[in-house]
Design a protein around this motif. Structure first.
Motif, mmCIF file in Angstrom:
data_model
loop_
_atom_site.group_PDB
_atom_site.id
_atom_site.type_symbol
_atom_site.label_atom_id
_atom_site.label_comp_id
_atom_site.label_asym_id
_atom_site.label_seq_id
_atom_site.Cartn_x
_atom_site.Cartn_y
_atom_site.Cartn_z
ATOM 1 N N ASP A 113 30.448 13.571 -20.913
ATOM 2 C CA ASP A 113 30.745 13.481 -22.344
ATOM 3 C C ASP A 113 31.903 14.391 -22.736
ATOM 4 N N ALA A 114 32.009 15.537 -22.082
ATOM 5 C CA ALA A 114 33.021 16.519 -22.457
ATOM 6 C C ALA A 114 34.448 16.047 -22.201
ATOM 7 N N VAL A 115 34.612 15.041 -21.328
ATOM 8 C CA VAL A 115 35.964 14.596 -20.981
ATOM 9 C C VAL A 115 36.230 13.156 -21.377
ATOM 10 N N LYS A 116 35.218 12.485 -21.891
ATOM 11 C CA LYS A 116 35.357 11.080 -22.248
ATOM 12 C C LYS A 116 36.482 10.914 -23.271
ATOM 13 N N GLY A 117 37.341 9.934 -23.020
ATOM 14 C CA GLY A 117 38.460 9.682 -23.921
ATOM 15 C C GLY A 117 39.692 10.504 -23.620
ATOM 16 N N ARG A 118 39.557 11.529 -22.764
ATOM 17 C CA ARG A 118 40.707 12.380 -22.426
ATOM 18 C C ARG A 118 41.093 12.268 -20.945
ATOM 19 N N PHE A 119 40.105 12.060 -20.086
ATOM 20 C CA PHE A 119 40.341 11.990 -18.641
ATOM 21 C C PHE A 119 40.169 10.550 -18.169
ATOM 22 N N THR A 120 40.938 10.191 -17.147
ATOM 23 C CA THR A 120 40.825 8.864 -16.549
ATOM 24 C C THR A 120 40.835 8.989 -15.032
ATOM 25 N N ILE A 121 39.815 8.436 -14.402
ATOM 26 C CA ILE A 121 39.764 8.411 -12.940
ATOM 27 C C ILE A 121 40.260 7.051 -12.458
ATOM 28 N N SER A 122 40.995 7.068 -11.359
ATOM 29 C CA SER A 122 41.483 5.821 -10.782
ATOM 30 C C SER A 122 41.599 5.999 -9.273
ATOM 31 N N ARG A 123 41.800 4.896 -8.577
ATOM 32 C CA ARG A 123 41.924 4.968 -7.127
ATOM 33 C C ARG A 123 42.949 3.977 -6.636
ATOM 34 N N ASP A 124 43.603 4.344 -5.547
ATOM 35 C CA ASP A 124 44.551 3.462 -4.878
ATOM 36 C C ASP A 124 44.085 3.381 -3.430
ATOM 37 N N ASN A 125 43.331 2.345 -3.122
ATOM 38 C CA ASN A 125 42.753 2.244 -1.782
ATOM 39 C C ASN A 125 43.821 2.071 -0.709
ATOM 40 N N ALA A 126 44.945 1.485 -1.063
ATOM 41 C CA ALA A 126 46.026 1.323 -0.088
ATOM 42 C C ALA A 126 46.568 2.678 0.349
ATOM 43 N N LYS A 127 46.494 3.656 -0.552
ATOM 44 C CA LYS A 127 46.962 5.009 -0.239
ATOM 45 C C LYS A 127 45.819 5.943 0.119
ATOM 46 N N ASN A 128 44.603 5.415 0.110
ATOM 47 C CA ASN A 128 43.427 6.251 0.408
ATOM 48 C C ASN A 128 43.382 7.477 -0.490
ATOM 49 N N THR A 129 43.658 7.268 -1.769
ATOM 50 C CA THR A 129 43.823 8.373 -2.714
ATOM 51 C C THR A 129 43.102 8.058 -4.019
ATOM 52 N N VAL A 130 42.557 9.112 -4.599
ATOM 53 C CA VAL A 130 41.904 9.027 -5.902
ATOM 54 C C VAL A 130 42.620 9.975 -6.848
ATOM 55 N N TYR A 131 42.682 9.604 -8.114
ATOM 56 C CA TYR A 131 43.404 10.397 -9.101
ATOM 57 C C TYR A 131 42.498 10.759 -10.275
ATOM 58 N N LEU A 132 42.869 11.841 -10.942
ATOM 59 C CA LEU A 132 42.241 12.197 -12.204
ATOM 60 C C LEU A 132 43.356 12.560 -13.176
ATOM 61 N N GLN A 133 43.604 11.675 -14.131
ATOM 62 C CA GLN A 133 44.578 11.944 -15.179
ATOM 63 C C GLN A 133 43.878 12.688 -16.299
ATOM 64 N N MET A 134 44.388 13.866 -16.620
ATOM 65 C CA MET A 134 43.763 14.715 -17.631
ATOM 66 C C MET A 134 44.738 14.913 -18.780
#
Length: 127
Positions: free
Chosen positions: A62-83
């Protein structure tokens, strides 16, 4: 066994943005749900966000909802967190984690569900 390495942390002013990356090696994370957790000084590690390994289902604290976004790029074997819209209380060490024990569309948020962890990256938000 999968190895996870976080990057992208740093010092930012309140209201600013950072994007964390989690690069996986050793195994293909295509079939792993992935998550981000954080631990502030003197506090327990807490759930931030997670994403399923199929369908792009996500879950946020709840503390980050609307501000943070998690995503993944399986081709790069990488996960991101946009804050975005960072606050002083977001200051913590941020950890990436892999959950290999769940179904393709399921997102879990308990520390015990995540079996592999990175070393963490420090995020400091100045007020």
């Amino acid at each position: 066994q999968v190895q996870l390495v976080e990057s992208g942390g740093g010092l930012v002013q309140a209201g600013g943005s950072l994007r964390l990356s989690c690069a996986a090696s050793g195994r293909d994370i295509t079939n792993y749900a992935m998550g981000w957790f954080r631990q502030a000084p003197g506090k327990e590690r807490e759930f931030v966000a997670a994403i399923s390994w199929r369908g792009g289902n996500t879950n946020y604290a709840d503390a980050v909802k609307g501000r943070f976004t998690i995503s993944r790029d399986n081709a790069k074997n990488t996960v991101y967190l946009q804050m975005n819209s960072l606050k002083h209380e977001d200051t913590a060490v941020y950890y990436c984690a892999a959950d290999w024990g769940t179904g393709p569309f399921v997102v879990r948020n308990s520390l015990a569900d995540f079996g592999s962890w990175g070393q963490g990256t420090q995020v400091t938000v100045s007020s």
